[in-house]
Design a protein around this motif. Structure first.
Motif, PDB file in Angstrom:
ATOM      1  N   SER A 171      -7.584  14.742  11.839  1.00 40.96           N
ATOM      2  CA  SER A 171      -6.781  13.529  12.007  1.00 40.96           C
ATOM      3  C   SER A 171      -5.339  13.723  11.551  1.00 40.96           C
ATOM      4  CB  SER A 171      -7.405  12.380  11.212  1.00 40.96           C
ATOM      5  OG  SER A 171      -6.598  11.229  11.284  1.00 40.96           O
ATOM      6  N   THR A 172      -4.425  13.074  12.238  1.00 47.00           N
ATOM      7  CA  THR A 172      -3.021  13.063  11.819  1.00 47.00           C
ATOM      8  C   THR A 172      -2.661  11.724  11.176  1.00 47.00           C
ATOM      9  OG1 THR A 172      -2.283  12.348  14.010  1.00 47.00           O
ATOM     10  CG2 THR A 172      -2.320  14.729  13.587  1.00 47.00           C
ATOM     11  N   LEU A 173      -3.661  10.925  10.864  1.00 48.39           N
ATOM     12  CA  LEU A 173      -3.450   9.611  10.251  1.00 48.39           C
ATOM     13  C   LEU A 173      -2.811   9.754   8.874  1.00 48.39           C
ATOM     14  CD1 LEU A 173      -4.056   6.546  10.641  1.00 48.39           C
ATOM     15  CD2 LEU A 173      -6.163   6.945   9.371  1.00 48.39           C
ATOM     16  N   SER A 174      -1.718   9.016   8.654  1.00 50.71           N
ATOM     17  CA  SER A 174      -1.028   8.994   7.359  1.00 50.71           C
ATOM     18  C   SER A 174      -0.412   7.613   7.182  1.00 50.71           C
ATOM     19  CB  SER A 174       0.075  10.057   7.309  1.00 50.71           C
ATOM     20  OG  SER A 174       1.129   9.725   8.203  1.00 50.71           O
ATOM     21  N   LEU A 175      -0.030   7.289   5.956  1.00 55.38           N
ATOM     22  CA  LEU A 175       0.649   6.018   5.715  1.00 55.38           C
ATOM     23  C   LEU A 175       1.958   5.954   6.491  1.00 55.38           C
ATOM     24  CD1 LEU A 175       0.000   5.564   1.896  1.00 55.38           C
ATOM     25  CD2 LEU A 175      -0.925   4.155   3.747  1.00 55.38           C
ATOM     26  N   LEU A 176       2.710   7.037   6.502  1.00 59.24           N
ATOM     27  CA  LEU A 176       3.963   7.051   7.255  1.00 59.24           C
ATOM     28  C   LEU A 176       3.696   6.886   8.744  1.00 59.24           C
ATOM     29  CD1 LEU A 176       7.028   7.287   7.187  1.00 59.24           C
ATOM     30  CD2 LEU A 176       6.761   9.776   7.347  1.00 59.24           C
ATOM     31  N   LYS A 188       0.828  -1.208   0.000  1.00 55.95           N
ATOM     32  CA  LYS A 188       0.000   0.000   0.000  1.00 55.95           C
ATOM     33  C   LYS A 188       0.862   1.257   0.000  1.00 55.95           C
ATOM     34  CE  LYS A 188      -4.097  -1.607  -0.207  1.00 55.95           C
ATOM     35  NZ  LYS A 188      -5.080  -1.154  -1.185  1.00 55.95           N
ATOM     36  N   CYS A 189       2.074   1.166   0.507  1.00 55.66           N
ATOM     37  CA  CYS A 189       2.978   2.318   0.575  1.00 55.66           C
ATOM     38  C   CYS A 189       3.952   2.360  -0.597  1.00 55.66           C
ATOM     39  CB  CYS A 189       3.765   2.278   1.889  1.00 55.66           C
ATOM     40  SG  CYS A 189       2.734   2.439   3.358  1.00 55.66           S
ATOM     41  N   SER A 190       3.967   1.336  -1.426  1.00 49.83           N
ATOM     42  CA  SER A 190       4.980   1.222  -2.476  1.00 49.83           C
ATOM     43  C   SER A 190       4.862   2.338  -3.509  1.00 49.83           C
ATOM     44  CB  SER A 190       4.883  -0.140  -3.169  1.00 49.83           C
ATOM     45  OG  SER A 190       3.668  -0.242  -3.880  1.00 49.83           O
ATOM     46  N   GLY A 191       6.024   2.774  -3.963  1.00 46.94           N
ATOM     47  CA  GLY A 191       6.083   3.782  -5.008  1.00 46.94           C
ATOM     48  C   GLY A 191       5.826   5.202  -4.539  1.00 46.94           C
ATOM     49  N   LEU A 192       5.677   5.390  -3.239  1.00 40.90           N
ATOM     50  CA  LEU A 192       5.408   6.726  -2.704  1.00 40.90           C
ATOM     51  C   LEU A 192       6.631   7.264  -1.977  1.00 40.90           C
ATOM     52  CD1 LEU A 192       1.843   6.117  -1.215  1.00 40.90           C
ATOM     53  CD2 LEU A 192       2.421   7.097  -3.447  1.00 40.90           C
ATOM     54  N   GLY A 193       6.775   8.548  -1.984  1.00 37.75           N
ATOM     55  CA  GLY A 193       7.836   9.237  -1.236  1.00 37.75           C
ATOM     56  C   GLY A 193       7.188  10.143  -0.212  1.00 37.75           C
ATOM     57  N   VAL A 249      13.324  11.065   7.658  1.00 40.12           N
ATOM     58  CA  VAL A 249      12.274  10.527   8.521  1.00 40.12           C
ATOM     59  C   VAL A 249      11.631   9.310   7.863  1.00 40.12           C
ATOM     60  CG1 VAL A 249      10.010  11.005   9.562  1.00 40.12           C
ATOM     61  CG2 VAL A 249      11.851  12.696   9.737  1.00 40.12           C
ATOM     62  N   VAL A 250      11.374   9.403   6.572  1.00 38.95           N
ATOM     63  CA  VAL A 250      10.764   8.274   5.845  1.00 38.95           C
ATOM     64  C   VAL A 250      11.687   7.062   5.904  1.00 38.95           C
ATOM     65  CG1 VAL A 250      10.006   7.457   3.572  1.00 38.95           C
ATOM     66  CG2 VAL A 250       9.368   9.758   4.350  1.00 38.95           C
ATOM     67  N   GLU A 251      12.949   7.245   5.580  1.00 40.85           N
ATOM     68  CA  GLU A 251      13.910   6.128   5.589  1.00 40.85           C
ATOM     69  C   GLU A 251      14.072   5.538   6.982  1.00 40.85           C
ATOM     70  OE1 GLU A 251      17.433   7.825   3.866  1.00 40.85           O
ATOM     71  OE2 GLU A 251      16.420   8.204   1.963  1.00 40.85           O
ATOM     72  N   ALA A 252      14.195   6.387   8.001  1.00 38.44           N
ATOM     73  CA  ALA A 252      14.358   5.895   9.373  1.00 38.44           C
ATOM     74  C   ALA A 252      13.120   5.135   9.840  1.00 38.44           C
ATOM     75  CB  ALA A 252      14.659   7.056  10.317  1.00 38.44           C
TER      76      ALA A 252
END
Length: 189
Positions: free
Chosen positions: A68-73, A52-57, A119-122
């Motif tokens: 809401s603060t809901l996000s994929l990250l 579901k998170c693939s291909g996104l930055g 942040v994304v990578e970590a």
């Protein structure tokens, strides 16, 4: 069906997401050893989150709807903390505080999910590290009756934790479905 809809472009929301990888997500055993089945179903749920998170930055940071603060990250960070809690702290008895949330910042996993590459990578690295630990622990445990003590649930078994983790991922993968569709229209299981 709307009169203007082109039937060649119709698709069902419940179709598999991402094509070729789906055979791996849902190819586990349907009979036999309980541990193998639980680990395979949990593995499919984990793979669904990744898919579901693939291909996104930076889009991983996009929020659902205010307030809401809901996000994929945020889901990735939250599930890293959940994996860490149940497998490291509760079952393995390690002193392993949460990585992204705390008593003073209980929603830090979501609130502090920022769209910066570091942040994304970590966040992904933390999630993968916790999943790898959980897989090793569950695979090497003498049986599913291995127990740990949790401040919320009391004494829990590895069996209960695996079932709970499947439920946790299934719920959040439902959120991920909606978040991904909002980002780029991608739908499917």
């Amino acid at each position: 069906m709307p009169q203007h809809a082109d039937k060649a472009h119709l698709r069902r929301r419940a179709e598999l997401f991402g094509g070729g990888e789906d055979h791996r997500r849902f190819g586990g055993p349907t009979t036999g050893d309980e541990r193998r089945m639980l680990l395979d179903v949990l593995g499919a749920q984990r793979a669904t989150l990744e898919l579901k998170c693939s291909g996104l930055g930076p889009e991983l940071f996009l929020r659902s709807v205010a307030p809401s603060t809901l996000s994929l990250l945020g889901l990735v960070r939250h599930l890293a903390d959940v994996e860490r809690r149940w497998f490291r702290r509760v079952l393995a008895g390690q002193d392993a505080p949460a990585l992204f949330s705390s008593a003073s910042d209980p929603d830090g996993d979501f609130d502090r999910a920022e769209a910066t590459p570091g942040v994304v990578e970590a966040s992904w690295e933390a999630w993968r590290t916790e999943v790898a630990f959980a897989e090793r622990f569950a695979g090497q445990a003498r049986d599913l009756d291995v127990e740990g003590v949790d401040s919320w649930r009391g004494t829990v078994s590895l069996r209960w934790v695996l079932i709970h983790m499947i439920e946790e991922y299934a719920r959040h993968n439902g959120h991920a479905d909606l978040l991904r569709e909002r980002i780029d229209g991608a739908i499917g299981l």
